[in-house]
Design a protein around this motif. Structure first.
Motif, PDB file in Angstrom:
ATOM      1  N   LEU A   5       8.398  13.704 -11.166  1.00 54.57           N
ATOM      2  CA  LEU A   5       7.597  12.492 -11.180  1.00 54.57           C
ATOM      3  C   LEU A   5       7.296  12.044  -9.760  1.00 54.57           C
ATOM      4  O   LEU A   5       8.059  12.341  -8.835  1.00 54.57           O
ATOM      5  CB  LEU A   5       8.338  11.378 -11.934  1.00 54.57           C
TER       6      LEU A   5
ATOM      7  N   SER B 126       4.340   2.522 -10.791  1.00 57.28           N
ATOM      8  CA  SER B 126       3.865   3.735 -11.454  1.00 57.28           C
ATOM      9  C   SER B 126       3.187   3.363 -12.758  1.00 57.28           C
ATOM     10  O   SER B 126       3.617   2.440 -13.454  1.00 57.28           O
ATOM     11  CB  SER B 126       5.025   4.697 -11.714  1.00 57.28           C
ATOM     12  N   TRP B 127       2.140   4.111 -13.097  1.00 51.26           N
ATOM     13  CA  TRP B 127       1.335   3.741 -14.261  1.00 51.26           C
ATOM     14  C   TRP B 127       0.849   4.986 -14.973  1.00 51.26           C
ATOM     15  O   TRP B 127       0.388   5.933 -14.335  1.00 51.26           O
ATOM     16  CB  TRP B 127       0.153   2.887 -13.816  1.00 51.26           C
ATOM     17  N   PRO B 128       0.926   5.029 -16.320  1.00 48.54           N
ATOM     18  CA  PRO B 128       0.457   6.209 -17.051  1.00 48.54           C
ATOM     19  C   PRO B 128      -1.036   6.129 -17.348  1.00 48.54           C
ATOM     20  O   PRO B 128      -1.594   5.059 -17.567  1.00 48.54           O
ATOM     21  CB  PRO B 128       1.278   6.148 -18.341  1.00 48.54           C
TER      22      PRO B 128
ATOM     23  N   SER C 139       0.909  10.444 -14.567  1.00 51.88           N
ATOM     24  CA  SER C 139       1.644   9.276 -14.085  1.00 51.88           C
ATOM     25  C   SER C 139       1.310   9.122 -12.610  1.00 51.88           C
ATOM     26  O   SER C 139       1.554  10.039 -11.815  1.00 51.88           O
ATOM     27  CB  SER C 139       3.147   9.458 -14.277  1.00 51.88           C
TER      28      SER C 139
ATOM     29  N   TYR D 185      -2.283  13.976 -19.630  1.00 53.60           N
ATOM     30  CA  TYR D 185      -1.494  12.810 -19.225  1.00 53.60           C
ATOM     31  C   TYR D 185      -1.220  12.876 -17.732  1.00 53.60           C
ATOM     32  O   TYR D 185      -1.025  13.964 -17.171  1.00 53.60           O
ATOM     33  CB  TYR D 185      -0.176  12.768 -20.007  1.00 53.60           C
TER      34      TYR D 185
ATOM     35  N   TYR E  16       1.077  11.433  -7.704  1.00 47.66           N
ATOM     36  CA  TYR E  16       0.762  11.600  -9.132  1.00 47.66           C
ATOM     37  C   TYR E  16       1.549  12.783  -9.662  1.00 47.66           C
ATOM     38  O   TYR E  16       2.089  13.609  -8.906  1.00 47.66           O
ATOM     39  CB  TYR E  16      -0.736  11.854  -9.334  1.00 47.66           C
TER      40      TYR E  16
ATOM     41  N   SER F  71       5.888  11.774 -25.509  1.00 43.63           N
ATOM     42  CA  SER F  71       6.493  11.170 -24.323  1.00 43.63           C
ATOM     43  C   SER F  71       7.809  11.811 -23.927  1.00 43.63           C
ATOM     44  O   SER F  71       8.580  11.227 -23.180  1.00 43.63           O
ATOM     45  CB  SER F  71       6.702   9.653 -24.526  1.00 43.63           C
TER      46      SER F  71
ATOM     47  N   CYS G  59       4.580  17.004 -14.173  1.00 42.18           N
ATOM     48  CA  CYS G  59       5.618  16.064 -14.595  1.00 42.18           C
ATOM     49  C   CYS G  59       6.840  16.778 -15.157  1.00 42.18           C
ATOM     50  O   CYS G  59       7.981  16.398 -14.857  1.00 42.18           O
ATOM     51  CB  CYS G  59       5.051  15.088 -15.633  1.00 42.18           C
TER      52      CYS G  59
END
Length: 478
Positions: free
Chosen positions: A94, A102-104, A182, A180, A163, A60, A50
């Motif tokens: 990303l 998109s989802w974390p 995404s 983490y 991802y 974040s 990321c």
């Protein structure tokens, strides 16, 4: 001739040496290693990262760190072998999800989500059910392991480009080291769970909040509706509105660094409990008024509302303090760990029982008020204007009791973690606001009459502190 042969031989030797020199120069000038390098670069496993190579997530945000803190991926084979040696290269950025969502996802010790980076660069996301024990959550899952159908974890593989993975450090919460990711939500997962839970459910909550706020405004703005019943309806609507807002916070479980889910739980159950106590006060007022011989009572009795307020807020606060105390000091740790949202605690079963048991008692008492008041109404043959108004309030109380009780029952059933019951609760909860709007505003002829007088005919609402049945004594809208 001898001299010519010597010169001819020497010329050939010099020509061969020149050709060899040119060949060596060409070999040195041509990037022979480019082709093998390109081939080896293609053989490297690509890992989507990321942030930049020298950055990790810190609350974040991509933050530059020292080399010792760089993210170094750990690969797992399809057979479950951990820490497999794989040559890789990072692809920064990303994922390009396009039209998909998109989802974390966060992975830490004890979390319900597990992220495993496979040896071919795919990211596997395991979804751990709450029924699994803590020991089962620490093992590495593989395709070759034998699982019962009831305990086999669900997983989904995200290919490269769908991802990005990153190491995250959180300054809040009990878990500082977090893995983490995404991901681009798969179509089948989006259609089955994401849409109703994360899109439709919040939308219904927002609509319910607006409708409940509208009910409160109607009964608060029109002075002739600010009697005891109107004040109770206004306060009850505000309690339900706060409960909807707190439940809305609990839907988005990924914002663990910004909200406290146990605080949202306390506010939710506190508001629901207060709403049922206000409904209980409403039923008591109707029951006591019908039992009284003198029914010509001033409707706007501020002292009665204060007495009911002391009863409602005092009882609710005492029970809420008891429930919170029981959760932190009396509930066992194993039950607390079963009710985790991300890394945060939520109210356990003991606290929920203390919150919900008084609600069940108030429902039983309200049923008693309904039955006894209905008997008193059936015995009367002659009704005056105020009796008609009280009877309309009684019908409104009965309908509100029915709607709130059904919604509370489905809320209790949704705690059983069955998808069908959860979706049923979403639907019932969405219907509660519109039905209450119909019961408290649209169905009440005198309320719609006052709204028409104020909105359609531009007649300012009366500032009289008597009820509308006294202000419009000669009207027919009752």
């Amino acid at each position: 001739m001898a001299n010519n042969d010597w010169w001819f031989t020497g010329a050939w030797v010099i020509l061969l040496l020149l050709m060899q020199s040119c060949k060596s120069f060409a070999n040195n000038a041509t990037p022979q290693s480019a082709k093998p390098s390109d081939q080896s670069d293609e053989q490297l496993v690509r890992v989507n990262k990321c942030c930049e190579k020298f950055e990790i997530y810190n609350d974040s945000e991509c933050t530059q760190v020292n080399e010792i803190d760089y993210f170094r991926p750990v690969f797992t084979s399809y057979k479950g072998e951990h820490n497999v040696s794989v040559k890789y290269k990072f692809v920064i950025g990303l994922p390009a999800c396009g039209s998909t969502q998109s989802w974390p996802i966060c992975h830490y010790q004890g979390s319900p989500d597990k992220l495993v980076l496979l040896e071919d660069g795919k990211l596997r996301h395991y979804t751990i059910t709450q029924e699994e024990t803590e020991e089962d959550q620490h093992i590495e899952y593989s395709d070759d392991e034998q699982f019962d159908d009831t305990h086999k974890p669900l997983f989904y593989d995200y290919p490269q480009g769908q991802y990005c993975i990153e190491r995250a450090v959180s300054t809040t919460g009990s878990h500082r080291q977090i893995l983490y990711a995404s991901v681009c939500l798969a179509k089948d997962k989006e259609d089955s769970g994401f849409l109703p839970r994360k899109v439709v459910n919040p939308l219904f909550h927002g609509i319910s909040i607006i409708i409940l706020l509208l009910i409160a405004i109607v009964y608060f703005v029109l002075p002739t509706l600010r009697d005891l019943v109107g004040n109770i309806i206004t306060t009850l609507s505000l309690c339900l509105m706060v409960a909807q807002a707190a439940d809305l916070v609990r839907i988005f479980t990924e914002f663990t660094n910004h909200v406290s889910f146990i605080t949202a739980d306390i506010i939710l159950y506190f508001s629901i409990l207060a709403a049922f106590f206000w409904l209980n006060s409403f039923g008591y007022y109707i029951w006591k008024t019908f039992r009284s011989r003198n029914v010509f009572l001033r409707v706007t009795d501020g002292r009665k509302y204060c007495y009911y307020s002391f009863y409602v807020w005092g009882s609710t606060a005492a029970l809420a303090i008891t429930a919170v105390f029981a959760h932190f000091f009396l509930d066992i740790d194993s039950d607390k760990k079963q009710n985790l949202i991300a890394d945060q605690e939520t109210i356990g079963w003991l606290g929920i029982a203390i919150f919900f048991s008084p609600i069940a008692c108030t429902i039983l008492v309200d049923v008693f008020f309904y039955i006894t008041t209905l008997k008193l109404i059936n015995r009367r043959n002659v009704y005056g204007r105020i009796q008609h108004k009280l009877r309309a309030n009684f019908i409104m109380f009965a309908l509100v009791l029915l709607v709130m009780t059904i919604n509370w029952l489905f809320l209790c059933l949704s705690c059983l973690q069955y998808e069908g019951l959860l979706y049923a609760h979403i639907i019932v909860n969405a219907l509660q606001g519109p039905i209450l709007l119909y019961i408290c505003v649209i169905r009440q002829k005198h309320v719609t009459f006052l709204l028409k007088k104020s909105c359609c005919y531009n007649e300012p609402p009366s500032a009289s502190d008597w009820g509308d049945e006294m202000h419009y004594m000669n009207g027919n809208n009752y």
